[in-house]
Design an enzyme around this catalytic site. Structure first.
Site, PDB file in Angstrom:
ATOM      1  N   ARG A 155      33.162   0.601  24.985  1.00 19.30           N
ATOM      2  CA  ARG A 155      33.497   0.570  23.552  1.00 19.30           C
ATOM      3  C   ARG A 155      33.131  -0.805  22.978  1.00 19.30           C
ATOM      4  NH1 ARG A 155      39.537   2.054  22.680  1.00 19.30           N
ATOM      5  NH2 ARG A 155      38.883   4.089  23.432  1.00 19.30           N
TER       6      ARG A 155
ATOM      7  N   ARG B  80      43.253  -4.824  19.415  1.00 21.09           N
ATOM      8  CA  ARG B  80      42.018  -4.023  19.447  1.00 21.09           C
ATOM      9  C   ARG B  80      41.223  -4.210  18.162  1.00 21.09           C
ATOM     10  NH1 ARG B  80      42.565   0.467  22.976  1.00 21.09           N
ATOM     11  NH2 ARG B  80      43.765  -0.186  24.794  1.00 21.09           N
TER      12      ARG B  80
ATOM     13  N   LYS C 244      48.384  -2.120  24.740  1.00 22.09           N
ATOM     14  CA  LYS C 244      47.432  -2.216  23.629  1.00 22.09           C
ATOM     15  C   LYS C 244      48.156  -2.566  22.325  1.00 22.09           C
ATOM     16  CE  LYS C 244      46.089   2.125  24.211  1.00 22.09           C
ATOM     17  NZ  LYS C 244      45.612   3.526  24.024  1.00 22.09           N
TER      18      LYS C 244
ATOM     19  N   LYS D 120      47.421  -2.605  17.987  1.00 21.90           N
ATOM     20  CA  LYS D 120      46.465  -2.177  16.958  1.00 21.90           C
ATOM     21  C   LYS D 120      46.913  -2.602  15.561  1.00 21.90           C
ATOM     22  CE  LYS D 120      45.053   1.806  19.671  1.00 21.90           C
ATOM     23  NZ  LYS D 120      44.905   3.276  19.700  1.00 21.90           N
TER      24      LYS D 120
ATOM     25  N   CYS E 295      39.254  14.225  18.880  1.00 22.53           N
ATOM     26  CA  CYS E 295      39.028  13.142  19.836  1.00 22.53           C
ATOM     27  C   CYS E 295      37.940  13.573  20.817  1.00 22.53           C
ATOM     28  CB  CYS E 295      40.321  12.854  20.593  1.00 22.53           C
ATOM     29  SG  CYS E 295      40.708  14.133  21.797  1.00 22.53           S
TER      30      CYS E 295
ATOM     31  N   CYS F 202      36.843  12.196  29.122  1.00 28.27           N
ATOM     32  CA  CYS F 202      38.164  11.584  29.093  1.00 28.27           C
ATOM     33  C   CYS F 202      39.012  12.044  30.274  1.00 28.27           C
ATOM     34  CB  CYS F 202      38.893  11.900  27.787  1.00 28.27           C
ATOM     35  SG  CYS F 202      40.529  11.155  27.791  1.00 28.27           S
TER      36      CYS F 202
ATOM     37  N   CYS G   8      44.882  16.051  24.338  1.00 30.88           N
ATOM     38  CA  CYS G   8      46.149  15.765  25.028  1.00 30.88           C
ATOM     39  C   CYS G   8      47.083  15.068  24.042  1.00 30.88           C
ATOM     40  CB  CYS G   8      45.915  14.915  26.282  1.00 30.88           C
ATOM     41  SG  CYS G   8      45.823  13.143  25.981  1.00 30.88           S
TER      42      CYS G   8
ATOM     43  N   CYS H 251      44.578  10.546  20.102  1.00 32.63           N
ATOM     44  CA  CYS H 251      43.530   9.609  19.672  1.00 32.63           C
ATOM     45  C   CYS H 251      42.925   9.947  18.312  1.00 32.63           C
ATOM     46  CB  CYS H 251      42.447   9.521  20.731  1.00 32.63           C
ATOM     47  SG  CYS H 251      43.068   8.876  22.296  1.00 32.63           S
TER      48      CYS H 251
HETATM   49 FE1  SRM Z   1      42.641   6.653  22.460  1.00 31.83          FE
HETATM   50  C1  SRM Z   1      43.317   6.447  25.738  1.00 31.83           C
HETATM   51  C2  SRM Z   1      39.549   7.595  23.166  1.00 31.83           C
HETATM   52  C3  SRM Z   1      41.850   6.078  19.249  1.00 31.83           C
HETATM   53  C4  SRM Z   1      45.991   6.669  21.651  1.00 31.83           C
HETATM   54  N1  SRM Z   1      41.648   6.905  24.206  1.00 31.83           N
HETATM   55  C5  SRM Z   1      42.123   6.717  25.463  1.00 31.83           C
HETATM   56  C6  SRM Z   1      40.979   6.822  26.482  1.00 31.83           C
HETATM   57  C7  SRM Z   1      40.451   5.435  26.723  1.00 31.83           C
HETATM   58  C8  SRM Z   1      41.311   7.572  27.779  1.00 31.83           C
HETATM   59  C9  SRM Z   1      41.827   6.791  28.955  1.00 31.83           C
HETATM   60  O1  SRM Z   1      42.736   5.957  28.806  1.00 31.83           O
HETATM   61  O2  SRM Z   1      41.340   7.053  30.053  1.00 31.83           O
HETATM   62  C10 SRM Z   1      39.985   7.707  25.665  1.00 31.83           C
HETATM   63  C11 SRM Z   1      38.502   7.573  26.034  1.00 31.83           C
HETATM   64  C12 SRM Z   1      37.887   8.945  26.065  1.00 31.83           C
HETATM   65  C13 SRM Z   1      36.410   8.959  26.190  1.00 31.83           C
HETATM   66  O3  SRM Z   1      35.909   9.599  27.135  1.00 31.83           O
HETATM   67  O4  SRM Z   1      35.731   8.389  25.349  1.00 31.83           O
HETATM   68  C14 SRM Z   1      40.388   7.368  24.258  1.00 31.83           C
HETATM   69  N2  SRM Z   1      40.989   6.695  21.456  1.00 31.83           N
HETATM   70  C15 SRM Z   1      39.811   7.215  21.883  1.00 31.83           C
HETATM   71  C16 SRM Z   1      38.815   7.350  20.754  1.00 31.83           C
HETATM   72  C17 SRM Z   1      37.368   7.121  21.169  1.00 31.83           C
HETATM   73  C18 SRM Z   1      38.996   8.744  20.121  1.00 31.83           C
HETATM   74  C19 SRM Z   1      37.944   9.185  19.147  1.00 31.83           C
HETATM   75  O5  SRM Z   1      37.633  10.355  19.235  1.00 31.83           O
HETATM   76  O6  SRM Z   1      37.480   8.411  18.319  1.00 31.83           O
HETATM   77  C20 SRM Z   1      39.388   6.304  19.777  1.00 31.83           C
HETATM   78  C21 SRM Z   1      38.836   4.922  20.007  1.00 31.83           C
HETATM   79  C22 SRM Z   1      39.384   3.971  18.996  1.00 31.83           C
HETATM   80  C23 SRM Z   1      38.772   2.605  19.033  1.00 31.83           C
HETATM   81  O7  SRM Z   1      37.623   2.477  18.631  1.00 31.83           O
HETATM   82  O8  SRM Z   1      39.457   1.650  19.420  1.00 31.83           O
HETATM   83  C24 SRM Z   1      40.861   6.335  20.172  1.00 31.83           C
HETATM   84  N3  SRM Z   1      43.732   6.341  20.778  1.00 31.83           N
HETATM   85  C25 SRM Z   1      43.202   6.240  19.531  1.00 31.83           C
HETATM   86  C26 SRM Z   1      44.223   6.371  18.538  1.00 31.83           C
HETATM   87  C27 SRM Z   1      44.021   6.376  17.016  1.00 31.83           C
HETATM   88  C28 SRM Z   1      44.163   5.013  16.421  1.00 31.83           C
HETATM   89  O9  SRM Z   1      44.304   4.022  17.139  1.00 31.83           O
HETATM   90  O10 SRM Z   1      44.137   4.920  15.196  1.00 31.83           O
HETATM   91  C29 SRM Z   1      45.410   6.558  19.222  1.00 31.83           C
HETATM   92  C30 SRM Z   1      46.796   6.843  18.589  1.00 31.83           C
HETATM   93  C31 SRM Z   1      47.423   5.636  18.010  1.00 31.83           C
HETATM   94  C32 SRM Z   1      48.133   4.873  19.079  1.00 31.83           C
HETATM   95  O11 SRM Z   1      47.528   4.000  19.694  1.00 31.83           O
HETATM   96  O12 SRM Z   1      49.314   5.164  19.317  1.00 31.83           O
HETATM   97  C33 SRM Z   1      45.091   6.520  20.632  1.00 31.83           C
HETATM   98  N4  SRM Z   1      44.405   6.511  23.546  1.00 31.83           N
HETATM   99  C34 SRM Z   1      45.661   6.605  23.010  1.00 31.83           C
HETATM  100  C35 SRM Z   1      46.620   6.620  24.078  1.00 31.83           C
HETATM  101  C36 SRM Z   1      48.152   6.704  23.935  1.00 31.83           C
HETATM  102  C37 SRM Z   1      48.747   5.373  23.712  1.00 31.83           C
HETATM  103  C38 SRM Z   1      50.234   5.391  23.733  1.00 31.83           C
HETATM  104  O13 SRM Z   1      50.840   4.463  23.212  1.00 31.83           O
HETATM  105  O14 SRM Z   1      50.852   6.298  24.284  1.00 31.83           O
HETATM  106  C39 SRM Z   1      45.867   6.551  25.276  1.00 31.83           C
HETATM  107  C40 SRM Z   1      46.425   6.536  26.702  1.00 31.83           C
HETATM  108  C41 SRM Z   1      47.024   5.222  27.084  1.00 31.83           C
HETATM  109  O15 SRM Z   1      46.879   4.192  26.424  1.00 31.83           O
HETATM  110  O16 SRM Z   1      47.707   5.230  28.107  1.00 31.83           O
HETATM  111  C42 SRM Z   1      44.497   6.502  24.907  1.00 31.83           C
HETATM  112 FE1  SF4 Z   2      41.477  11.693  25.803  1.00 30.51          FE
HETATM  113 FE2  SF4 Z   2      43.844  12.541  25.017  1.00 30.51          FE
HETATM  114 FE3  SF4 Z   2      42.646  10.554  23.725  1.00 30.51          FE
HETATM  115 FE4  SF4 Z   2      41.720  12.969  23.476  1.00 30.51          FE
HETATM  116  S1  SF4 Z   2      43.752  12.315  22.845  1.00 30.51           S
HETATM  117  S2  SF4 Z   2      40.476  11.123  23.891  1.00 30.51           S
HETATM  118  S3  SF4 Z   2      42.079  13.840  25.455  1.00 30.51           S
HETATM  119  S4  SF4 Z   2      43.359  10.469  25.795  1.00 30.51           S
END
Ligand code: SRM
Ligand code: SF4
Length: 581
Positions: free
Chosen positions: A79, A148, A219, A221, A440, A446, A485, A489
């Site tokens: 990323r 981030r 993390k 944000k 997502c 993922c 899931c 995201c």
């Molecule tokens: Fe996310 C983890 C993709 C925005 C909450 N997210 C992941 C991972 C890295 C999976 C992993 O940990 O193994 C995903 C990568 C998948 C792949 O194959 O590409 C992933 N997240 C994404 C993206 C690419 C989704 C998208 O379709 O655009 C977004 C990248 C954002 C960026 O450029 O930085 C993305 N993730 C978000 C958001 C939305 C936001 O931030 O506005 C959230 C919800 C807001 C939040 O943070 O609470 C989000 N991602 C998570 C979480 C749950 C965090 C938590 O507090 O519980 C995880 C899992 C974790 O951190 O344990 C996660």
């Molecule tokens: Fe992966 Fe779940 Fe985030 Fe979708 S919502 S990119 S399945 S971690």
């Protein structure tokens, strides 16, 4: 419950142990990078995230290797940070080229305005990082336990000094909160051929003044938003700044804290939360208050249980008043109460707009952010052509889409011509439903996905479009957000319709959030098979059509009528009891 250490007190999590021993994120990454193995060890896998790098494998390849479950074809997701989503045509072109040369032939615009590449193999990681650096971008802190990519409304509206000042403040804050470790340069930017120590300017190691040696518990944000345009979903962030302005002048910012979407359904202690209004600061205090909040989270966040380590849980545990008092102590002065200004509008900036300097920008919807060429749909080639021929400025939106900026009036037809020649629709030709949907990444890359998302949402929208048209709702804007899931995201928990992967092929449906992003939705139905989603959503829309008040939005309607009321009505409609079944 976290484990106890011998000396009492909770035991730090494995990630904390890895960070503590890492010497400012170095760990064994450099050594393992050249050890000939296809992947990294456990500790390095965690540390790599701070450099925007995730070890993954194609989960479908896994399945197809019969009898060899443990063999996975390891590759990496990388990323790249794009603060405020702002980049140049040359930078986007280079990113697309890197996807072709080193990645899986696609790139992905994310929900936080950055760029992801998938399918990079270990042997190419260093070359990839060096190209990112040559492209004047960085992957440092794109993931990991640090601040981030900071979000901000990307619209380039000249003469709107409020927007300009806000965007400039984001740039300052992004620099202020960036990690200072030289590990990034040492690991990725040294030249193995010449043995050159560092390609970039040297200098003494700087101890992290904000993060310290163990960085943050989780993390972190941040987003900026305008009251009239919450296109960054500010309330879903750990830290948010809502501009308070009057007659073209920024008076200050309302500070909101503790938003976050991810939940673990099996852990009742986890929950999604909208950020809470904390106080007001003048523009010159934005860096100071952000630093104070980050440091409170650094010192009081949970370092033994990562499930409850985000700022929202720190605030929950401390209580909002105690948290505010601690922030004021770190900030060195009391916070003024919030100004009444709050979010009241949302613009995705899709379409053709004057930008205030005689030029135009075009908001171009990229479905689910995936830039790819497929049979009959040459989106990647079309975008390349637009970038090369028109050299526009580029912005990424928080809805995974692009703005081409600084265009001449005549470019409008040319862009449409290029898109059509490559089998791609203009933003004006796609439905309102599709425009406001987002998914997502999920499968196959993922590792946390339990269900499909990006690959199935377009098909679901295909089936819903005629139903929405039949109901006469084609021009209604409401958000449909899908994730593979509950980590959320694509921010499904504050959308009008949230679709969250529950298990393979089955989803939980949520209703009652809204475009504005300032209200969480509620669970409507659970374990809904993918094949049933279209019927279920159509029934909800039929209920909305029949019973809404005036111009009430879908989310507001569901919220007013109540989930139970909508469910009863929709189930009767589905059963034919209302004559539409
Ligand atoms: Fe996310 C983890 C993709 C925005 C909450 N997210 C992941 C991972 C890295 C999976 C992993 O940990 O193994 C995903 C990568 C998948 C792949 O194959 O590409 C992933 N997240 C994404 C993206 C690419 C989704 C998208 O379709 O655009 C977004 C990248 C954002 C960026 O450029 O930085 C993305 N993730 C978000 C958001 C939305 C936001 O931030 O506005 C959230 C919800 C807001 C939040 O943070 O609470 C989000 N991602 C998570 C979480 C749950 C965090 C938590 O507090 O519980 C995880 C899992 C974790 O951190 O344990 C996660
Ligand atoms: Fe992966 Fe779940 Fe985030 Fe979708 S919502 S990119 S399945 S971690």
């Amino acid at each position: 419950m976290a484990d106890e250490q011998d000396g009492g007190g909770p035991k730090p999590s494995a990630v904390e142990v890895a960070k503590t021993a890492s010497n400012y994120l170095r760990g064994d990454i450099a050594k393992e990078l050249v050890d000939g193995a296809p992947g990294f060890g456990k500790g390095s896998i965690q540390l790599l995230k701070n450099f925007g790098t995730y070890q993954q494998d194609d989960r479908e390849q896994r399945k197809s290797r019969e009898g060899a479950k443990s063999i996975r074809e390891i590759s990496f997701m990388i990323r790249t940070c794009v603060p405020g989503g702002k980049l140049t045509a040359a930078q986007l072109l280079a990113a697309i080229d890197m996807g072709d040369e080193i990645g899986n032939g696609t790139i992905r615009l994310t929900t936080r305005q950055s760029i992801q590449h998938h399918g990079v193999v270990k042997g190419d990681l260093k070359e990839f990082m060096q190209k990112v650096h040559t492209n004047q971008m960085t992957t440092l802190a794109a993931c990991g336990d640090v601040e981030r990519n900071i979000m901000c409304c990307p619209a380039p509206i000249h003469g709107d000094s409020v927007r300009d000042q806000m965007q400039a403040k984001l740039d300052e804050l992004a620099i202020h909160l960036a990690p200072r470790t030289r590990a990034y340069y040492e690991i990725w930017l040294t030249d193995p051929e010449t043995g050159e120590k560092e390609r970039v300017a040297g200098g003494p190691e700087v101890i992290e003044p904000i993060y310290g040696p163990t960085y943050l518990p989780r993390k972190f944000k941040t987003a900026f938003a305008l009251p009239e345009d919450n296109c960054t979903d500010v309330y879903a962030n750990d830290l948010g700044f809502i501009v308070v302005h009057d007659e073209g002048r920024i008076l200050g910012y309302n500070v909101v804290a503790g938003g976050g979407m991810g939940v673990t359904p099996s852990a009742a202690k986890t929950f999604p939360a909208l950020a809470k209004r904390l106080g007001f600061v003048p523009p010159e205090d934005v860096l100071g208050i952000a630093e104070a909040i980050v440091k409170v989270q650094r010192d009081f966040g949970n370092r033994s249980d990562r499930k409850v380590a985000r700022l929202k849980y720190t605030i929950h545990t401390m209580g909002l008043d105690n948290f505010r008092a601690k922030v004021e102590e770190y900030f060195g002065k009391p916070l003024a109460p919030c100004h009444p200004a709050d979010v009241h509008g949302f613009d995705d900036h899709i379409g053709w707009f004057e930008q205030g300097d005689g030029k135009y920008f075009y908001g171009f919807n990229v479905e689910n952010g995936r830039i790819v060429d497929r049979d009959g749909f040459q989106l990647k080639t079309a975008i390349r052509k637009i970038l090369r021929e028109l050299s526009p400025g580029v912005r990424i939106t928080a809805h995974q889409s692009l703005l081409f900026t600084g265009l001449a009036a005549s470019d409008r037809d040319r862009i449409a011509e290029i898109l059509h020649a490559h089998g791609v629709k203009t933003s004006e030709e796609i439905s309102t439903l599709r425009r406001w949907s987002m998914a997502c990444v999920a499968l196959p890359t993922c590792g946390l996905a339990v269900a499909e998302s990006e690959r199935v949402l377009p098909g679901l929208i295909d089936s819903l479009e005629p139903e929405v048209a039949k109901l006469g709702l084609s021009h209604e804007a409401f958000t449909v957000r899908m994730t593979g899931c509950p980590n959320a995201c694509a921010r499904p928990y504050n959308s009008d319709i949230g679709i969250v992967g529950r298990t393979a092929g089955k989803y939980t449906l949520f209703l009652g959030g809204r475009l504005l992003g300032d209200r969480l939705n509620e669970q409507y139905k659970d374990v809904v098979p993918f094949e049933e989603l279209c019927r279920e959503i159509t029934a909800v829309l039929a209920c909305y059509k029949a019973e809404r008040h005036g111009g009430e939005t879908l989310g507001d309607f569901c919220h007013r009528k109540g989930i139970e009321g909508v469910r009863t009505w929709a189930d009767e409609w589905l059963a034919g009891a209302r004559g539409h079944g």
